[in-house]
Design a protein around this motif. Structure first.
Motif, PDB file in Angstrom:
ATOM      1  N   ILE A   3       0.844  -1.190   0.000  1.00 22.04           N
ATOM      2  CA  ILE A   3       0.000   0.000   0.000  1.00 22.04           C
ATOM      3  C   ILE A   3       0.878   1.238   0.000  1.00 22.04           C
ATOM      4  N   GLU A   4       0.436   2.255  -0.731  1.00 18.19           N
ATOM      5  CA  GLU A   4       1.137   3.540  -0.749  1.00 18.19           C
ATOM      6  C   GLU A   4       0.163   4.638  -0.357  1.00 18.19           C
ATOM      7  N   VAL A   5       0.542   5.423   0.653  1.00 16.01           N
ATOM      8  CA  VAL A   5      -0.288   6.519   1.151  1.00 16.01           C
ATOM      9  C   VAL A   5       0.595   7.745   1.341  1.00 16.01           C
ATOM     10  N   ASP A   6       0.219   8.841   0.690  1.00 14.02           N
ATOM     11  CA  ASP A   6       0.958  10.103   0.813  1.00 14.02           C
ATOM     12  C   ASP A   6       2.462   9.911   0.623  1.00 14.02           C
ATOM     13  N   GLY A   7       2.830   9.087  -0.353  1.00 13.38           N
ATOM     14  CA  GLY A   7       4.235   8.871  -0.683  1.00 13.38           C
ATOM     15  C   GLY A   7       4.936   7.822   0.159  1.00 13.38           C
TER      16      GLY A   7
ATOM     17  N   ALA B 151      -2.624   6.049  -2.727  1.00 15.00           N
ATOM     18  CA  ALA B 151      -2.262   6.060  -4.142  1.00 15.00           C
ATOM     19  C   ALA B 151      -2.475   4.705  -4.800  1.00 15.00           C
ATOM     20  N   SER B 152      -2.164   3.625  -4.077  1.00 17.92           N
ATOM     21  CA  SER B 152      -2.302   2.299  -4.674  1.00 17.92           C
ATOM     22  C   SER B 152      -2.415   1.242  -3.589  1.00 17.92           C
ATOM     23  N   LEU B 153      -2.978   0.097  -3.991  1.00 16.19           N
ATOM     24  CA  LEU B 153      -3.103  -1.049  -3.104  1.00 16.19           C
ATOM     25  C   LEU B 153      -2.974  -2.307  -3.943  1.00 16.19           C
ATOM     26  N   ASP B 154      -2.084  -3.222  -3.523  1.00 16.28           N
ATOM     27  CA  ASP B 154      -1.945  -4.518  -4.179  1.00 16.28           C
ATOM     28  C   ASP B 154      -2.109  -5.586  -3.116  1.00 16.28           C
ATOM     29  N   ALA B 155      -3.298  -6.154  -3.057  1.00 18.07           N
ATOM     30  CA  ALA B 155      -3.615  -7.191  -2.071  1.00 18.07           C
ATOM     31  C   ALA B 155      -3.980  -8.478  -2.803  1.00 18.07           C
ATOM     32  N   THR B 156      -3.046  -8.998  -3.599  1.00 17.57           N
ATOM     33  CA  THR B 156      -3.277 -10.210  -4.371  1.00 17.57           C
ATOM     34  C   THR B 156      -3.186 -11.435  -3.467  1.00 17.57           C
ATOM     35  N   ASN B 157      -4.245 -12.237  -3.469  1.00 13.21           N
ATOM     36  CA  ASN B 157      -4.320 -13.441  -2.629  1.00 13.21           C
ATOM     37  C   ASN B 157      -4.094 -13.128  -1.151  1.00 13.21           C
ATOM     38  N   SER B 158      -4.580 -11.974  -0.724  1.00  8.94           N
ATOM     39  CA  SER B 158      -4.370 -11.532   0.656  1.00  8.94           C
ATOM     40  C   SER B 158      -5.528 -11.877   1.583  1.00  8.94           C
ATOM     41  N   ASN B 159      -6.693 -12.264   1.000  1.00  9.66           N
ATOM     42  CA  ASN B 159      -7.906 -12.399   1.822  1.00  9.66           C
ATOM     43  C   ASN B 159      -8.075 -11.116   2.651  1.00  9.66           C
ATOM     44  N   MET B 160      -8.317 -10.042   1.956  1.00 11.11           N
ATOM     45  CA  MET B 160      -8.326  -8.689   2.513  1.00 11.11           C
ATOM     46  C   MET B 160      -9.635  -8.374   3.232  1.00 11.11           C
ATOM     47  N   ALA B 161      -9.502  -7.839   4.436  1.00 10.08           N
ATOM     48  CA  ALA B 161     -10.643  -7.280   5.170  1.00 10.08           C
ATOM     49  C   ALA B 161     -10.431  -5.780   5.264  1.00 10.08           C
ATOM     50  N   LEU B 162     -11.358  -5.026   4.701  1.00  9.82           N
ATOM     51  CA  LEU B 162     -11.265  -3.561   4.666  1.00  9.82           C
ATOM     52  C   LEU B 162     -12.406  -2.983   5.487  1.00  9.82           C
ATOM     53  N   PHE B 163     -12.061  -2.241   6.541  1.00  6.71           N
ATOM     54  CA  PHE B 163     -13.048  -1.642   7.442  1.00  6.71           C
ATOM     55  C   PHE B 163     -13.135  -0.140   7.184  1.00  6.71           C
ATOM     56  N   TYR B 164     -14.357   0.371   6.967  1.00  3.93           N
ATOM     57  CA  TYR B 164     -14.614   1.811   7.005  1.00  3.93           C
ATOM     58  C   TYR B 164     -15.172   2.107   8.390  1.00  3.93           C
ATOM     59  N   LEU B 165     -14.483   2.954   9.140  1.00  7.46           N
ATOM     60  CA  LEU B 165     -14.778   3.118  10.557  1.00  7.46           C
ATOM     61  C   LEU B 165     -15.728   4.283  10.807  1.00  7.46           C
ATOM     62  N   PRO B 166     -16.750   4.100  11.644  1.00  8.60           N
ATOM     63  CA  PRO B 166     -17.764   5.139  11.892  1.00  8.60           C
ATOM     64  C   PRO B 166     -17.189   6.349  12.613  1.00  8.60           C
ATOM     65  N   VAL B 167     -17.339   7.521  12.033  1.00  9.46           N
ATOM     66  CA  VAL B 167     -16.651   8.715  12.529  1.00  9.46           C
ATOM     67  C   VAL B 167     -17.294   9.307  13.779  1.00  9.46           C
ATOM     68  N   GLU B 168     -18.537   8.921  14.088  1.00  9.59           N
ATOM     69  CA  GLU B 168     -19.221   9.550  15.223  1.00  9.59           C
ATOM     70  C   GLU B 168     -19.055   8.758  16.522  1.00  9.59           C
ATOM     71  N   ARG B 169     -18.291   7.668  16.493  1.00 11.16           N
ATOM     72  CA  ARG B 169     -18.087   6.849  17.684  1.00 11.16           C
ATOM     73  C   ARG B 169     -17.015   7.454  18.597  1.00 11.16           C
ATOM     74  N   PRO B 170     -17.167   7.306  19.930  1.00 10.21           N
ATOM     75  CA  PRO B 170     -16.132   7.800  20.846  1.00 10.21           C
ATOM     76  C   PRO B 170     -14.761   7.192  20.574  1.00 10.21           C
ATOM     77  N   GLU B 171     -14.724   5.905  20.155  1.00  7.04           N
ATOM     78  CA  GLU B 171     -13.448   5.260  19.855  1.00  7.04           C
ATOM     79  C   GLU B 171     -12.702   5.972  18.733  1.00  7.04           C
ATOM     80  N   TYR B 172     -13.472   6.597  17.839  1.00 12.00           N
ATOM     81  CA  TYR B 172     -12.862   7.293  16.709  1.00 12.00           C
ATOM     82  C   TYR B 172     -12.026   8.482  17.191  1.00 12.00           C
ATOM     83  N   ARG B 173     -12.439   9.083  18.283  1.00 11.27           N
ATOM     84  CA  ARG B 173     -11.655  10.188  18.848  1.00 11.27           C
ATOM     85  C   ARG B 173     -10.302   9.676  19.331  1.00 11.27           C
TER      86      ARG B 173
ATOM     87  N   ILE C  99      -0.415   7.045   7.729  1.00  9.77           N
ATOM     88  CA  ILE C  99      -0.646   5.605   7.770  1.00  9.77           C
ATOM     89  C   ILE C  99       0.176   5.009   8.905  1.00  9.77           C
ATOM     90  N   LEU C 100      -0.404   4.050   9.605  1.00 10.01           N
ATOM     91  CA  LEU C 100       0.284   3.338  10.681  1.00 10.01           C
ATOM     92  C   LEU C 100       0.271   1.848  10.382  1.00 10.01           C
TER      93      LEU C 100
END
Length: 271
Positions: free
Chosen positions: A57-61, A78-100, A111-112
């Protein structure tokens, strides 16, 4: 962004439709392989976990080869190559306290890289979800547990101001064309300027961004197969299809017409 361009830039060698489980404000996408070359900038933080091969994965260089990472809100993937990765992609809810807490953990990082060992408690359930063997209620519990893991330990109670909670509740049922900062501020007994400031402090996004975010989720929630997405867009307050398409891409990184293509995505709505 057209469907043809989306499909050209999205490689799914398995030939199987990607599974998507969604509910208002949250989403889990599961794909054996996913290769994206078209840059996107999601309004929300996104978590990626590979159950099999590491992904690139490439994010902000910055480039990583990893099995788990989180991308900060509004950072350019910028890009993602997850070939044969069995990828799980989560979009996280922004209004949750955990998001803070998550925003605090990310700090200025775009990116971390995360330690797979941190997810040992939820990996068995995630593997079941990938195989279609996890019940909807269990899946949502697993997603919430994953969010807590990513957010890190709570050093202090991350409470969302109740007036901001009320604003989010109001906007969850408000068509975008009815959004009015002055009227909303009056309903929670704040000035417009104080509401803008307090909302950004609590949620991490401007209230206008959140209004668009909420309207997109309303459109996703109201869509059913056979309906015109244009009609849904009008009902949820967008001016026209290009307007909802731009906002949809801002939230999810793909066009709505591709997202509702059953040959591409196997959708499962969770209450």
């Amino acid at each position: 962004m057209t469907d043809k361009a989306d499909i050209k830039d999205t490689l799914n060698p398995s030939g199987d439709a990607m599974k998507v489980y969604y509910w208002y404000g949250g989403l889990l996408l599961l794909a054996k392989s996913l290769v994206l070359n078209r840059p996107t900038t999601s309004i929300a933080a996104t978590l990626r976990i590979a159950l099999a091969e590491p992904y690139k994965i490439e994010v902000d260089g910055r480039r990583l080869t990893t099995r788990a990472s989180i991308v900060a809100p509004k950072c350019r993937r910028a890009s993602l190559d997850a070939t044969n990765s069995n990828m799980a992609l989560f979009y996280l809810p922004v209004e949750r306290p955990e998001y803070r807490r998550l925003r605090q953990r990310l700090g200025s990082e775009s990116i971390l890289e995360l330690d797979m060992a941190d997810f040992s408690a939820v990996l068995p359930q995630l593997k079941k979800a990938f195989d279609g063997q996890l019940a909807n209620a269990e899946l949502k519990t697993m997603v919430n547990e994953t969010l807590s893991i990513v957010a890190g330990p709570a050093r202090e109670l991350a409470v969302i101001d109740p007036r901001i909670v009320r604003c989010c509740e109001i906007m969850a049922n408000m068509p975008l064309n009815e959004f009015n900062i002055e009227n909303l501020a009056q309903q929670v007994y704040l000035s417009s300027s104080r509401l803008r400031s307090l909302f950004k402090q609590n949620i991490g996004h401007s209230i206008g961004e959140y209004a668009r975010w909420s309207a997109v989720w309303q459109a996703v929630d109201q869509y059913t197969p056979g309906r015109s997405f244009t009609d849904v867009a009008m009902e949820t307050g967008f001016f026209d299809l290009p307007h909802v398409s731009r906002t949809f891409v801002e939230v999810f990184g793909i066009s709505p017409s591709l997202a509702i293509d059953s040959d591409f995505i196997d959708r499962h709505r969770i209450c």
